[in-house]
Enzyme design. Structure first.
Site, short mmCIF file in Angstrom:
data_model
loop_
_atom_site.label_atom_id
_atom_site.label_comp_id
_atom_site.label_asym_id
_atom_site.label_seq_id
_atom_site.Cartn_x
_atom_site.Cartn_y
_atom_site.Cartn_z
N HIS A 29 0.84 -1.20 0.00
CA HIS A 29 0.00 0.00 0.00
C HIS A 29 0.87 1.25 0.00
CE1 HIS A 29 -2.40 -3.28 1.62
NE2 HIS A 29 -3.50 -2.60 1.31
N HIS A 69 -2.19 -1.15 7.16
CA HIS A 69 -1.83 -1.42 5.76
C HIS A 69 -0.67 -0.54 5.32
CE1 HIS A 69 -4.87 1.79 5.66
NE2 HIS A 69 -4.26 2.24 4.58
N HIS A 265 -3.96 3.55 -3.31
CA HIS A 265 -4.13 3.00 -1.96
C HIS A 265 -3.41 1.67 -1.75
CE1 HIS A 265 -6.10 1.28 1.57
NE2 HIS A 265 -6.26 0.20 0.82
N GLU A 412 -18.32 -3.14 24.07
CA GLU A 412 -17.55 -4.39 24.16
C GLU A 412 -16.32 -4.37 23.25
OE1 GLU A 412 -20.82 -4.27 23.60
OE2 GLU A 412 -21.78 -5.36 25.24
N HIS A 474 -29.99 -13.75 23.86
CA HIS A 474 -28.93 -13.69 24.88
C HIS A 474 -28.29 -15.05 25.15
CE1 HIS A 474 -30.48 -9.74 25.43
NE2 HIS A 474 -29.85 -9.51 26.56
C1 LIG Z 1 -11.82 -4.13 9.50
C2 LIG Z 1 -11.23 -3.95 8.14
N1 LIG Z 1 -12.05 -3.83 7.09
C3 LIG Z 1 -11.53 -3.70 5.84
C4 LIG Z 1 -10.19 -3.69 5.66
C5 LIG Z 1 -9.61 -3.63 4.23
N2 LIG Z 1 -9.01 -2.31 4.03
C6 LIG Z 1 -7.70 -2.10 4.22
S1 LIG Z 1 -7.26 -0.50 4.01
C7 LIG Z 1 -8.85 -0.08 3.63
C8 LIG Z 1 -9.21 1.35 3.32
C9 LIG Z 1 -8.62 2.27 4.32
O1 LIG Z 1 -8.77 3.59 3.91
P1 LIG Z 1 -7.91 4.70 4.62
O2 LIG Z 1 -7.89 4.51 6.06
O3 LIG Z 1 -8.39 6.00 4.11
O4 LIG Z 1 -6.46 4.41 4.12
P2 LIG Z 1 -5.74 5.04 2.86
O5 LIG Z 1 -6.60 4.75 1.68
O6 LIG Z 1 -5.63 6.48 3.14
O7 LIG Z 1 -4.43 4.33 2.80
C10 LIG Z 1 -9.69 -1.17 3.67
C11 LIG Z 1 -11.14 -1.13 3.38
C12 LIG Z 1 -9.37 -3.81 6.78
N3 LIG Z 1 -8.05 -3.83 6.71
N4 LIG Z 1 -9.92 -3.90 8.02
#
Ligand SMILES: Cc1ncc(C[n+]2csc(CCOP(=O)(O)OP(=O)(O)O)c2C)c(N)n1
Length: 668
Positions: A29, A69, A265, A412, A474
């Site tokens: 990324h 990421h 991204h 939670e 529950h």
């Molecule tokens: C809980 C979760 N859902 C989905 C993802 C897949 N995912 C990784 S990065 C991302 C988008 C994140 O966007 P942003 O925070 O704006 O990061 P940027 O594009 O600026 O790097 C997604 C959907 C993940 N890692 N975790």
């Protein structure tokens, strides 16, 4: 643009280490490192107190990359500042066995403080880390020596803030006024699938304002400007009565042809665009992984200052220790992963009568709490029901960080993520409690407890349909199977007060190196007799047949007494019956075969498992000729006895099934 060419060069060094590593791996990324490099640069070189020579220095500032990421941003910082991470490690980004996995993994890469990647978890971890700092600071800091006084920083993106857990996190942190928590928001308005304005249009910063945070924005004109970011961090550090948010308006994929688009991204730029980006930002095209000598020297010098910072702290700590041996001893013991000698365990005998395992758990926790000061935690607004309140140990509140009872509220998910943060901090042993059915609300964080092998103790009460009238919404059914399927989690479902105590005895062992899920009843359980309750072996014979058994009844928790009742009925019919209590499958699975064969003799194929939950998984123990009595449907809203009758969880029904099974096993 950066305010000086030196800053620019150093920031670009981060960018292109990330870009080249991602390009070489053909995976990763680049958007975040390109856009947020200036944030990392400013924080790490002007504010963060860290020592690459000792990544575990107790009073280091913590940095959590919630947007996991963007891992190459973190790996670049770790390499540049001199952690035990080489350029070669960066060249093996995302490769098998490398120190640089796709998302940061704590315990795997020196300097990585938390495993992040599932978005939103890192913010929750940061709240827990800040809670741990606030509590340990309140307990230990004295005017002459502040030995636990660090900041917790988290870098998050739009994705983190879109996740619901972030709302829980900022609400809790705002209430608790965690002044040493600073969240930096990479506000680039682009996520994986496109611009965020297709779905995310609220005023994100106003959410923090409304939750009592101090907020600042660094606008787009300055997104690459270390001095502007520097000023904002300095202000945030001085705001001590609230957590701080700094939203830095950035550009995803900064400098690349894909800047400001989701193309930047999550995929490598491609050779052509790598070249264009380098040209755009004035970077040499070759060699890849180029870091100018001046930049590397600068970063290494920043890193090497850490040894001096830690030496100063060591001196303060030594004075503090000499002046306050009463404080130092328990802290050092906890940090070394040791328990106090002779904890005052309660005794449970017949005289205690019938007692729910949630009550037994509460008695155990309260018996040992004073002697185990590192035990801190709370429930999601349920401690009157989960019985996990530590009496006389105070409430962790903004005006009293000494309190050991944390009121997580009905949150939670962040409860578990914060529990991970507390465990990651060191020096404390966190617990978290809720109804077992609501484990679903925290499972993503529990999974990270497990993946990271964190010592966190989960107390889950109201463990079956026998909670009764609250009904199927529950009543857990599949939750035991879910947790048992999760690697590295010890799931224990004790059969009575004694097993509950033994479960706690195992769970507090810091050397266990894993999360524990103690699954406890709402309803009373018969005391099953004074005995050597071998919870540590996972399963043991609790009531044996007279002579070689014809039939084995395997049960956990509240169903063990049911099995014992059924044994009585079966023996009247001449079936020699052994009852095995199996509180922890995974511990049993790890016993030598000889022990497992002793408990479950292979020759006895007439086997019945009894558990008021999904039967999933029991076939491993009952075998092909065995039968599993359980609940492979949702429960009922009714008094427990009616539910038991309807769902066949009675001694009479078990006996019927057992007789059939015995006949089948012996005549085929
Ligand atoms: C809980 C979760 N859902 C989905 C993802 C897949 N995912 C990784 S990065 C991302 C988008 C994140 O966007 P942003 O925070 O704006 O990061 P940027 O594009 O600026 O790097 C997604 C959907 C993940 N890692 N975790």
């Amino acid at each position: 643009m950066p305010n000086s060419s030196l800053d620019e060069q150093r920031i670009n060094a981060i960018r292109f280490l990330a870009v080249d590593a991602i390009q070489k791996a053909n995976s990763g990324h680049p958007g975040l490192p390109l856009g947020a490099a200036a944030i990392a640069y400013t924080l790490w070189t002007r504010h963060l107190r860290f020592n690459p020579q000792d990544p575990h220095w107790f009073d280091r500032d913590r940095f959590i990359l919630s947007a996991g990421h963007g891992s190459m941003l973190l790996y670049a910082m770790l390499y540049l500042t001199g952690y035990d991470l080489s350029l070669d490690d960066l060249k093996h980004f995302r490769q098998l066995g490398s120190k640089t996995p796709g998302h940061p993994e704590v315990g795997h890469t020196p300097g990585v403080e938390a495993t992040t990647g599932p978005l939103g978890q890192g913010i929750g971890n940061a709240v827990g880390l800040a809670i741990a700092q606030a509590h340990l600071g309140a307990v230990n800091n004295r005017d002459d020596a502040r030995i636990c006084d660090h900041f917790t920083y988290a870098l998050c993106g739009d994705g983190d803030l879109m996740e619901g857990i972030s709302q829980e996190a900022l609400s809790l942190a705002g209430h608790l006024k965690l002044g040493k928590l600073i969240v930096l928001y990479d506000d680039n308005r682009v996520s994986l699938a496109g611009p965020t304005d297709v779905t995310y249009t609220e005023d994100a910063i106003a959410r923090f304002d409304a939750s009592g945070w101090h907020t600042q924005t660094v606008d787009a004109a300055h997104c690459n400007d270390a001095d502007a970011i520097d000023r904002a961090i300095a202000i945030a550090k001085n705001v001590t009565d609230r957590p701080s948010l700094i939203a830095v308006r950035t550009h995803i994929g900064y400098g690349s042809p894909q800047q400001d688009t989701s193309k930047a991204h999550g995929e490598p730029l491609g050779a052509e665009n790598v070249a264009k980006t380098k040209t755009e930002l004035g970077w040499p095209l070759e060699p890849a992984f180029y870091v100018p000598d001046e930049a590397l020297a600068f970063y290494r010098e920043c890193g090497s200052k850490g040894a001096g910072l830690q030496a100063q702290w060591n001196a303060t700590f030594a004075e503090w220790k000499a002046a306050h041996p009463d404080l130092a001893a328990p802290l050092e013991r906890a940090l070394e992963g040791k328990l106090p000698a002779n904890l005052p365990w309660p005794t449970f005998t017949k005289e205690n009568g019938s007692i729910a395992s949630r009550d037994a758990g509460g008695i155990v926790m309260n018996a040992i709490a004073s002697a185990l000061p590192e035990l801190v935690g709370g429930s999601a607004d349920l401690d009157p029901s989960t019985k996990t309140y530590l009496n006389g140990q105070g409430d962790f509140q903004p005006d009293d960080y000494l309190g050991r009872n944390i009121h997580y509220g009905v949150r939670e998910h962040v409860m578990a993520a914060a529990t991970n943060g507390i465990a990651l901090h060191g020096g404390l042993m966190p617990f978290a409690a809720t109804f077992f059915n609501f484990v679903d609300y925290l499972k993503p964080s529990l999974r990270l407890s497990a993946l990271s092998r964190l010592h966190a103790i989960y107390v889950f009460t109201h463990d079956s349909v026998f909670l009764g009238e609250d009904g199927p919404t529950h009543q857990p059914i599949e939750q035991l199977a879910m947790l048992r399927a999760m690697p590295n989690v010890r799931v224990v479902r004790p059969a009575d007060a004694l097993e509950t105590m033994e479960a706690w005895r195992l769970a507090i062992d810091p050397q266990s190196g894993c999360p524990w899920a103690l699954v406890l009843t709402r309803q009373k359980l018969t005391f099953l007799g004074e005995r050597n309750a071998r919870v540590d072996r996972g399963a043991y014979v609790i009531a044996d047949a007279d002579g070689t058994p014809d039939l084995l009844l395997l049960a956990t928790g509240s169903e063990v007494e049911l099995a014992i009742a059924a044994k009585g009925l079966l023996e009247r019919k001449g079936v020699r019956t052994r009852v095995v209590s199996m509180p922890c499958w995974s511990l049993f699975d790890e016993q030598p075969l000889s022990y497992r064969d002793d408990v479950l003799p292979p020759a006895v194929t007439a086997r019945i498992s009894i558990e008021a939950a999904s039967t999933f998984g029991w076939s491993a123990y009952v075998g092909q000729r065995g039968v599993s009595i359980g609940i492979d449907q949702y429960g009922r809203s009714a008094p427990a006895a009616d539910i038991a009758r309807t769902l066949g969880l009675t001694a009479e029904h078990i006996t019927e099934v057992a007789l059939d099974s015995f006949a089948f096993a012996t005549h085929t």
